[in-house]
Write a protein that holds these residues in place. Structure first.
Motif, mmCIF file in Angstrom:
data_model
loop_
_atom_site.group_PDB
_atom_site.id
_atom_site.type_symbol
_atom_site.label_atom_id
_atom_site.label_comp_id
_atom_site.label_asym_id
_atom_site.label_seq_id
_atom_site.Cartn_x
_atom_site.Cartn_y
_atom_site.Cartn_z
ATOM 1 N N VAL A 121 0.850 -1.181 0.000
ATOM 2 C CA VAL A 121 0.000 0.000 0.000
ATOM 3 C C VAL A 121 0.890 1.237 0.000
ATOM 4 O O VAL A 121 1.719 1.407 0.904
ATOM 5 N N TYR A 122 0.728 2.086 -1.010
ATOM 6 C CA TYR A 122 1.471 3.340 -1.098
ATOM 7 C C TYR A 122 0.509 4.500 -0.831
ATOM 8 O O TYR A 122 -0.526 4.628 -1.504
ATOM 9 N N LEU A 123 0.838 5.330 0.150
ATOM 10 C CA LEU A 123 0.060 6.520 0.449
ATOM 11 C C LEU A 123 0.845 7.744 0.004
ATOM 12 O O LEU A 123 1.954 7.991 0.489
ATOM 13 N N ASN A 124 0.300 8.453 -0.967
ATOM 14 C CA ASN A 124 0.987 9.626 -1.525
ATOM 15 C C ASN A 124 2.407 9.285 -1.945
ATOM 16 O O ASN A 124 3.350 10.056 -1.717
ATOM 17 N N GLY A 125 2.559 8.103 -2.535
ATOM 18 C CA GLY A 125 3.844 7.665 -3.073
ATOM 19 C C GLY A 125 4.786 7.036 -2.085
ATOM 20 O O GLY A 125 5.884 6.612 -2.461
ATOM 21 N N VAL A 126 4.401 6.940 -0.813
ATOM 22 C CA VAL A 126 5.267 6.391 0.229
ATOM 23 C C VAL A 126 4.768 4.992 0.622
ATOM 24 O O VAL A 126 3.581 4.828 0.913
ATOM 25 N N PRO A 127 5.648 3.969 0.635
ATOM 26 C CA PRO A 127 5.197 2.639 1.054
ATOM 27 C C PRO A 127 4.746 2.652 2.506
ATOM 28 O O PRO A 127 5.484 3.067 3.392
ATOM 29 N N SER A 128 3.526 2.205 2.748
ATOM 30 C CA SER A 128 2.919 2.315 4.064
ATOM 31 C C SER A 128 2.626 0.979 4.703
ATOM 32 O O SER A 128 2.765 0.820 5.919
ATOM 33 N N SER A 129 2.163 0.006 3.929
ATOM 34 C CA SER A 129 1.822 -1.318 4.458
ATOM 35 C C SER A 129 2.155 -2.366 3.411
ATOM 36 O O SER A 129 2.072 -2.112 2.211
ATOM 37 N N HIS A 130 2.507 -3.552 3.890
ATOM 38 C CA HIS A 130 2.655 -4.714 3.023
ATOM 39 C C HIS A 130 1.786 -5.814 3.591
ATOM 40 O O HIS A 130 1.803 -6.085 4.791
ATOM 41 N N LEU A 131 0.966 -6.452 2.724
ATOM 42 C CA LEU A 131 0.087 -7.518 3.177
ATOM 43 C C LEU A 131 0.232 -8.732 2.273
ATOM 44 O O LEU A 131 0.468 -8.604 1.069
ATOM 45 N N ASP A 132 0.106 -9.904 2.867
ATOM 46 C CA ASP A 132 -0.097 -11.140 2.113
ATOM 47 C C ASP A 132 -1.589 -11.419 2.187
ATOM 48 O O ASP A 132 -2.134 -11.689 3.256
ATOM 49 N N LEU A 133 -2.267 -11.360 1.063
ATOM 50 C CA LEU A 133 -3.721 -11.439 1.048
ATOM 51 C C LEU A 133 -4.237 -12.810 1.460
ATOM 52 O O LEU A 133 -5.403 -12.939 1.855
ATOM 53 N N THR A 134 -3.401 -13.832 1.396
ATOM 54 C CA THR A 134 -3.829 -15.179 1.774
ATOM 55 C C THR A 134 -3.221 -15.649 3.082
ATOM 56 O O THR A 134 -3.623 -16.683 3.608
ATOM 57 N N ASP A 135 -2.259 -14.913 3.637
ATOM 58 C CA ASP A 135 -1.601 -15.321 4.876
ATOM 59 C C ASP A 135 -1.374 -14.113 5.773
ATOM 60 O O ASP A 135 -0.364 -13.418 5.665
ATOM 61 N N PRO A 136 -2.310 -13.823 6.698
ATOM 62 C CA PRO A 136 -2.165 -12.648 7.567
ATOM 63 C C PRO A 136 -0.963 -12.712 8.498
ATOM 64 O O PRO A 136 -0.562 -11.681 9.046
ATOM 65 N N THR A 137 -0.374 -13.895 8.706
ATOM 66 C CA THR A 137 0.756 -13.993 9.633
ATOM 67 C C THR A 137 2.078 -13.575 9.008
ATOM 68 O O THR A 137 3.087 -13.497 9.709
ATOM 69 N N ARG A 138 2.080 -13.308 7.741
ATOM 70 C CA ARG A 138 3.314 -12.917 7.061
ATOM 71 C C ARG A 138 3.563 -11.424 7.239
ATOM 72 O O ARG A 138 2.752 -10.595 6.846
ATOM 73 N N LEU A 139 4.683 -11.093 7.849
ATOM 74 C CA LEU A 139 5.093 -9.704 8.045
ATOM 75 C C LEU A 139 6.376 -9.476 7.260
ATOM 76 O O LEU A 139 7.402 -10.082 7.547
ATOM 77 N N GLU A 140 6.327 -8.595 6.280
ATOM 78 C CA GLU A 140 7.489 -8.339 5.438
ATOM 79 C C GLU A 140 8.313 -7.153 5.906
ATOM 80 O O GLU A 140 9.537 -7.175 5.789
#
Length: 314
Positions: A52-71
């Motif tokens: 997820v980029y907010l105003n061009g800045v990376p804000s969040s990373h998600l694995d849509l099938t695995d919520p336990t994955r933190l990048e």
């Protein structure tokens, strides 16, 4: 608004307590929100991943099938601290100051099932969109509230949260009004005994702001730690530090936490005790009178504030 993410890094994935869902249809390109634009970028080699980029800045990373994955590395570091609260998988009460894609909320819903979480997001449109786009826990397990982080925190009951996570950014900068001793004291008020405050602090050499934030936490909490990549602690590059504060002696300086931090995928150090005091050096705590001005609860003027005290009904 949740903010600046560190470099993604792989970590071991604990077993999920929820059946994975199929990746949803997501929009391409820029989507207008209350404070600017949001963009969801997919990875060709990793179809379940989205940043997820907010105003061009990376804000969040998600694995849509695995919520336990933190990048993002700073989220892995926060998770290592949270894992040492209580007897896992006992549920927790968690306040997220800055929500964006709600990555940590999704993670905690799986590893700490039954947790009750409140995510406060400045951008009302973004809060509504992430409910639509991502597989978020429903109320009352996760409530989304739109408003200014400091103003909303001030309205929460004392001793009502086990964890407070500050991940608030305006672009790549944390607004001053959520860095001061007065704000930190209010976070300590809202925490239950033995709870922990976690702050995502982004800074560049010579880390003057990070040192001042450490001094601020040392003024309000009995136990304080800083977690970061070694080169960054030596003032070699811009990046994220995780700052942690608790009234529980021994939580942040435990050998168990130090081992967990060292075992993360990216090289990481935990500063505590004399090392942390030496890192802070002569830095003074941040106070409202010096860095905020007469109205400490107002967000930076360039931001567009939604109507206060509104909650997502979805």
């Amino acid at each position: 608004m949740a903010g600046r993410g560190s470099t993604p890094s792989r970590r071991a994935r604990p077993a999920s307590h929820r059946a994975p869902t199929s990746p949803p249809e997501l929009p391409d390109g820029l989507v207008p929100v209350s404070t600017g634009t949001v963009e969801l970028r997919r990875e060709r080699h990793d179809p379940g991943a989205v940043t997820v980029y907010l105003n061009g800045v990376p804000s969040s990373h998600l694995d849509l099938t695995d919520p336990t994955r933190l990048e993002f590395e700073y989220m892995q570091q926060m998770a290592a601290v949270i894992e040492r609260l209580g007897a896992a998988p006992a549920p927790l009460r968690v306040v997220h100051l800055g929500a964006a894609g709600c990555t940590m909320a999704r993670y905690l819903e799986v590893v700490r099932p039954g947790s009750h979480q409140l995510a406060i997001e400045l951008d009302a449109t973004l809060a509504s969109l992430v409910r639509t786009w991502f597989d978020l826990p429903r109320a009352p397990l996760l409530r989304l509230r739109t408003g200014d982080a400091r103003a909303e925190l001030a309205g929460l009951p004392s001793a009502s949260a086990d964890v407070i996570i500050r991940d608030v950014f305006a672009g790549a900068v944390t607004p001053a009004h959520v860095t001061t001793r007065e704000f930190t004291a209010d976070a300590a008020r809202v925490l239950r005994p033995g709870g922990v405050y976690l702050a995502n602090c982004a800074d560049r050499p010579p880390l003057d702001h990070a040192k001042a934030e450490v001094a601020t936490l040392l003024a309000e909490f009995a136990d304080v730690a800083a977690i970061a990549e070694p080169g960054q602690l030596r003032g070699r590059r811009y990046g994220n530090l995780v700052l942690a504060g608790s009234d529980r002696p021994g939580l942040l300086g435990s050998a168990d936490l130090a081992r967990a931090i060292r075992s993360l995928p990216a090289p990481t150090r935990l500063l505590h005790g004399a090392e942390l005091t030496a890192f802070a050096g002569r830095a003074k705590p941040l106070v409202d009178a010096d860095v905020v001005g007469p109205d400490a609860t107002e967000a930076p003027p360039a931001r567009v504030r939604p109507q206060p005290n509104s909650e997502s009904a979805i």
